[in-house]
Design a protein around this motif. Structure first.
Motif, PDB file in Angstrom:
ATOM      1  N   LYS A   1      -6.666   6.808  -6.734  1.00 25.95           N
ATOM      2  CA  LYS A   1      -5.508   7.630  -7.098  1.00 25.95           C
ATOM      3  C   LYS A   1      -5.401   7.749  -8.625  1.00 25.95           C
ATOM      4  CE  LYS A   1      -4.807   8.143  -2.850  1.00 25.95           C
ATOM      5  NZ  LYS A   1      -3.867   7.876  -1.794  1.00 25.95           N
TER       6      LYS A   1
ATOM      7  N   GLN B   1      -0.497  11.138  -4.368  1.00 26.92           N
ATOM      8  CA  GLN B   1      -1.540  11.814  -5.140  1.00 26.92           C
ATOM      9  C   GLN B   1      -1.034  12.368  -6.468  1.00 26.92           C
ATOM     10  OE1 GLN B   1      -3.360  14.690  -2.513  1.00 26.92           O
ATOM     11  NE2 GLN B   1      -4.008  13.131  -1.063  1.00 26.92           N
TER      12      GLN B   1
ATOM     13  N   TYR C   1      -8.685  18.145   3.935  1.00 30.61           N
ATOM     14  CA  TYR C   1      -9.023  17.231   5.011  1.00 30.61           C
ATOM     15  C   TYR C   1      -9.670  18.044   6.110  1.00 30.61           C
ATOM     16  CZ  TYR C   1      -6.129  14.160   2.321  1.00 30.61           C
ATOM     17  OH  TYR C   1      -5.639  13.413   1.290  1.00 30.61           O
TER      18      TYR C   1
ATOM     19  N   SER D   1       0.858  -1.193   0.000  1.00 31.07           N
ATOM     20  CA  SER D   1       0.000   0.000   0.000  1.00 31.07           C
ATOM     21  C   SER D   1       0.888   1.236   0.000  1.00 31.07           C
ATOM     22  CB  SER D   1      -0.895   0.028   1.252  1.00 31.07           C
ATOM     23  OG  SER D   1      -0.109   0.257   2.406  1.00 31.07           O
TER      24      SER D   1
HETATM   25  C1  LIG Z   1      -3.618   7.714  -0.316  1.00 29.85           C
HETATM   26  C2  LIG Z   1      -2.530   8.377   0.425  1.00 29.85           C
HETATM   27  C3  LIG Z   1      -1.619   7.665   1.214  1.00 29.85           C
HETATM   28  C4  LIG Z   1      -1.788   6.219   1.589  1.00 29.85           C
HETATM   29  O1  LIG Z   1      -1.957   5.335   0.552  1.00 29.85           O
HETATM   30  P1  LIG Z   1      -2.682   3.925   0.793  1.00 29.85           P
HETATM   31  O2  LIG Z   1      -2.349   3.188  -0.460  1.00 29.85           O
HETATM   32  O3  LIG Z   1      -4.131   4.187   0.955  1.00 29.85           O
HETATM   33  O4  LIG Z   1      -2.077   3.298   1.989  1.00 29.85           O
HETATM   34  C5  LIG Z   1      -0.551   8.356   1.771  1.00 29.85           C
HETATM   35  N1  LIG Z   1      -0.399   9.670   1.605  1.00 29.85           N
HETATM   36  C6  LIG Z   1      -1.267  10.400   0.878  1.00 29.85           C
HETATM   37  C7  LIG Z   1      -1.015  11.866   0.724  1.00 29.85           C
HETATM   38  C8  LIG Z   1      -2.363   9.790   0.285  1.00 29.85           C
HETATM   39  O5  LIG Z   1      -3.238  10.526  -0.412  1.00 29.85           O
END
Ligand SMILES: *Cc1c(COP(=O)(O)O)cnc(C)c1O
Length: 365
Positions: free
Chosen positions: A185, A159, A308, A58
């Motif tokens: 994403k 992102q 956020y 992830s």
């Molecule tokens: C989505 C995201 C993550 C984490 O990614 P996952 O694959 O959901 O664990 C980390 N940092 C940012 C800025 C994100 O948008």
């Protein structure tokens, strides 16, 4: 109903190819560290212009393992921003290190480089800039400060797949970079997935071991490792989607331009780094009337999202670090005023028109 992201529209274009790729992965029966992972790592490294790419479980794990590969441990400090997804900062806690926050700039919503040096101590090991919503952070300035103090830079690229800074792809510039392939994403798979990229061979070898129980040779474990691998089916899907990423990012950029034309007199909009290419993971506006705008959109069955609502330093899970309201005023103000609008490669001009006019009306109420 206009959703934030419409993966069904994407499936209409690439669904057949994806099904074929998944079928082939299943027929291959090498589900963990199989051939699609190896091929994807090669292809994505080539796309990004970086020497090494390692698929992991992830984006969160990409950040965590990258920090471990940089040697971050208990007692260390890691600098990052409070205006980000929680995972950026969680990764620091996984290493038992202390998160030290630097506020963001109001316009770019990225790290305010002018505030970094004041936060550096002998314990500082790493700076994590985040390319928020797809907008590249000012990496040259961050890297210059890091070099001066012998600190490493890990950028959170979750992102911004495909984004550029001074002509180079993000993910090829810092000591190590972390990507997420969460389904929403810009480059997303159909489950969880992530990637670590680096030009440093030592870091590359470490993260390869860290994702696989700390093992360089099977059943010989050199360090405490983890089970955090990108799986073969996800890699097969990503290989298909990688072929479309430039086209899809171009569509996002075109849509953002249209929004900007219609809305720049009405609300504030996140700025674009003039030295970079913003790939618009999100199109984010800033308005005192955020809540009424969101309500009007909702009444018209148009999705929108607040990324956020609570900055990281005010989250309960970070309460034992002693941060309080007022510590990072730009992040806190943004949290009260930001709204991200639907953006995805398949949004139609007509839909942008509708969304923009509802926002205009809401602001002028
Ligand atoms: C989505 C995201 C993550 C984490 O990614 P996952 O694959 O959901 O664990 C980390 N940092 C940012 C800025 C994100 O948008």
């Amino acid at each position: 109903m206009i959703p934030m992201l419409d993966l069904k529209r994407e499936l209409a274009i690439i669904g057949d190819e994806i099904e074929e790729a998944v079928k082939n992965s299943i027929k291959g029966t090498r589900f963990i560290l199989g051939p699609n992972v190896e091929s994807f790592e090669k292809e994505v490294a080539e796309y990004l212009g970086v020497k090494y790419a390692v698929g992991v479980g992830s984006g969160t794990e990409a950040l965590h393992l990258a920090l471990r590969a940089l040697g971050v441990k208990e007692g260390d400090e890691v600098i990052t921003v409070p205006f980000t997804f929680i995972a950026t900062a969680e990764a620091i806690l996984y290493c038992n290190a202390r998160p030290v926050f630097v506020d963001v700039e109001e316009d770019s919503m990225n790290i305010d480089v002018s505030q970094i040096e004041a936060k550096i101590t002998p314990k500082t090991k790493v700076i994590i800039p985040v390319h928020l919503f797809g907008n590249p952070a000012n990496l040259d300035e961050v890297i210059a400060i890091a070099k001066k103090y012998n600190i490493k830079v890990l950028d959170d690229c979750a992102q911004c797949f495909g984004a550029e800074y001074k002509g180079n792809k993000i993910g090829s510039i810092c000591d190590v970079s972390a990507f997420s392939f969460f389904p929403s994403k810009n480059l997303g798979c159909y489950g969880d997935g992530g990637l670590i990229t680096t030009n440093n061979e030592e870091i590359y070898k470490k993260v390869k071991a860290l994702r696989n129980h700390g093992s360089f040779t099977r059943y010989y474990h050199e360090m405490l490792g983890f089970n955090s691998r990108l799986d073969d089916i996800q890699a097969a899907i990503l290989r298909v989607k990688l072929k479309y990423i430039d086209k899809f990012n171009e569509d996002r950029i075109r849509i953002a331009k249209l929004y900007r034309e219609k809305l720049s007199d009405v609300v504030k909009i996140q700025s674009e780094n003039k030295d970079g290419l913003h790939v618009y993971h999100q199109f984010t506006i800033v308005s005192e009337k955020r809540d009424i705008i969101q309500k009007r959109l909702q009444e018209n069955e148009i999705a929108s999202a607040i990324y956020y609502p609570i900055p990281v330093h005010l989250q309960k899970s970070f309460s034992n670090f002693g941060y309080k309201k007022g510590d990072f005023s730009v992040s806190e103000t943004l949290a009260e005023k930001v709204l991200s609008l639907p953006i995805n490669p398949f949004l139609e001009d007509e839909e942008i028109e509708i969304i923009s006019s509802i926002i205009k009306d809401a602001v002028n109420e």
